[in-house]
Scaffold this active site. Structure first.
Site, mmCIF file in Angstrom:
data_model
loop_
_atom_site.group_PDB
_atom_site.id
_atom_site.type_symbol
_atom_site.label_atom_id
_atom_site.label_comp_id
_atom_site.label_asym_id
_atom_site.label_seq_id
_atom_site.Cartn_x
_atom_site.Cartn_y
_atom_site.Cartn_z
ATOM 1 N N THR A 226 0.822 -1.213 0.000
ATOM 2 C CA THR A 226 0.000 0.000 0.000
ATOM 3 C C THR A 226 0.861 1.271 0.000
ATOM 4 O O THR A 226 0.734 2.122 0.868
ATOM 5 C CB THR A 226 -0.948 0.014 1.216
ATOM 6 O OG1 THR A 226 -0.166 -0.191 2.414
ATOM 7 C CG2 THR A 226 -1.978 -1.075 1.121
ATOM 8 N N GLU A 282 4.195 6.711 7.507
ATOM 9 C CA GLU A 282 4.657 5.411 7.015
ATOM 10 C C GLU A 282 4.896 5.420 5.501
ATOM 11 O O GLU A 282 5.820 4.774 5.006
ATOM 12 C CB GLU A 282 3.657 4.317 7.380
ATOM 13 C CG GLU A 282 4.138 2.921 7.030
ATOM 14 C CD GLU A 282 3.326 1.869 7.738
ATOM 15 O OE1 GLU A 282 3.692 1.504 8.875
ATOM 16 O OE2 GLU A 282 2.309 1.421 7.168
ATOM 17 N N TYR A 326 -8.993 2.041 19.127
ATOM 18 C CA TYR A 326 -9.231 3.263 18.362
ATOM 19 C C TYR A 326 -10.351 4.114 18.957
ATOM 20 O O TYR A 326 -10.248 5.326 19.027
ATOM 21 C CB TYR A 326 -9.579 2.938 16.911
ATOM 22 C CG TYR A 326 -8.396 2.508 16.102
ATOM 23 C CD1 TYR A 326 -7.150 3.092 16.300
ATOM 24 C CD2 TYR A 326 -8.517 1.532 15.125
ATOM 25 C CE1 TYR A 326 -6.065 2.707 15.561
ATOM 26 C CE2 TYR A 326 -7.427 1.140 14.374
ATOM 27 C CZ TYR A 326 -6.193 1.728 14.584
ATOM 28 O OH TYR A 326 -5.125 1.341 13.833
#
Ligand SMILES: *[C@@H]1O[C@H](CO)[C@@H](O)[C@H](O)[C@H]1NC(C)=O
Length: 332
Positions: A226, A282, A326
């Site tokens: 990704t 990232e 989360y």
């Protein structure tokens, strides 16, 4: 007759000399090409510790890749002798700094587990200083550290969005290296806080520039990585080597600073161009390691997600992802 014998002796000596020279030269050539196949020696590191990687057993784990195409080792259990690594690093007076960010509710949710487990497993036998960055210094848990270990708390601003918190990390890391760490430590490791050490995370992980293979991607084909795919973003990548996880990165202070500066500048440029990379810091870290190959890779044994079903390659879990809370930590 005498002259002929003399000429013969001379010829024989010449031929012998030529054979001798050729064989020595061939041996020299072979030894050079042999050295080329060894993992790259890292410039600047003490020779004593650089040589240590020649003791790695690259055939110990036939089911997984243990060496990159640019000859950086990928560290898996059974490849290294932990006692030897620790001994050499102790003799070389290696010192390690660790940075971790515990901002907002991440502090209550994760910091205590992270630090207590690090005291059991992270670089045991070496001097370690933890740098905890938080907006709530008074809430950092107090506990007794082992000898030669230290903890410093640094106050930071709380950004409103978690994406910004995670991206501003890079700026803070770079500034801290410059003002606090330079000259005091041999290596620096930067960690996400929502993780728990479960097994040895030792000196075999130390290197000039260290990246971590992402547990969810190390077995997937490259097409599934990704990377950022927006040509407008500085993190944009058409192709890459691996998909690295930003939860852990490290290296010499100089190399970590170069990475942090690269990511920070790229993030700022993206902000000006009103684009945000797919996976924030990232994505930029993956771009950095594509352009600047890491000298050492850590296998997913060094950061495993217990949710993954296929654990066949994982002989030791050294660190695990904590379940992501989360709802609790990302809402305000
Ligand atoms: C490590 O530190 C000790 C004690 O300060 C010193 O004697 C020794 O020379 C140092 N070793 C190296 C490799 O720098």
């Amino acid at each position: 007759m005498g002259r002929t014998a003399g000429t013969y002796t001379c010829l024989v000596l010449l031929v012998l000399g030529f054979i001798c020279f050729t064989s020595l030269y061939l041996r020299y050539l072979t030894s050079i090409s042999f050295m080329k196949n060894l993992p790259m020696a890292t410039e600047g590191a003490p020779i004593l510790i650089t040589n240590l990687d020649s003791t790695l057993d690259f055939r110990a784990r036939p089911a997984v890749q243990t060496l990159t195409s640019w000859h950086a080792p990928i560290i898996w259990e059974l490849m290294f002798d932990p006692k030897l690594y620790d001994k050499r690093h102790q003799e070389g007076n290696t010192t390690v700094a660790l940075t971790v960010f515990a901002v907002g509710r991440y502090l209550d949710a994760y910091l205590n587990t992270f630090l207590t487990s690090a005291e059991k497993h992270f670089m045991i036998g070496l001097p370690v200083t933890y740098y905890v960055f938080t907006d709530l210094p008074e809430k950092v848990p107090k506990f007794e550290l082992a000898p030669q270990r230290d903890l410093k708390v640094v106050k930071v601003q709380k950004n409103s969005r978690w994406q910004d918190i995670s991206m501003m990390r890079m700026k803070t890391i770079s500034e801290t290296i410059e003002t606090e760490l330079e000259g005091k430590f041999s290596y620096l490791f930067c960690f996400d806080v929502d993780q728990e050490f479960k097994g040895r995370f030792g000196s075999e992980a130390l290197g000039e520039s260290v990246a971590l293979l992402h547990a969810h991607f190390y077995k997937l084909p490259k097409e599934r990585f990704t990377y950022d795919k927006q040509p407008k973003s500085k993190a944009y990548m058409k192709e890459g080597d691996y998909y690295y996880h930003a939860a852990i990165f490290g290296g010499s202070l100089e190399k970590v600073k170069a990475l942090a500066d690269f990511c920070h500048v790229s993030i700022m440029e993206d902000k000006m161009n009103e684009v945000e990379a797919l996976w924030h810091d990232e994505s930029h870290l993956n771009k950095y390691f594509w352009l600047n190959k890491p000298s050492r890779l850590l296998s997913p044994e060094y950061c495993w997600d217990p949710i993954i079903g296929d654990k066949s390659d994982i002989m030791v879990t050294r660190l695990i992802w904590e379940p992501k809370q989360y709802n609790m930590v990302r809402t305000r």
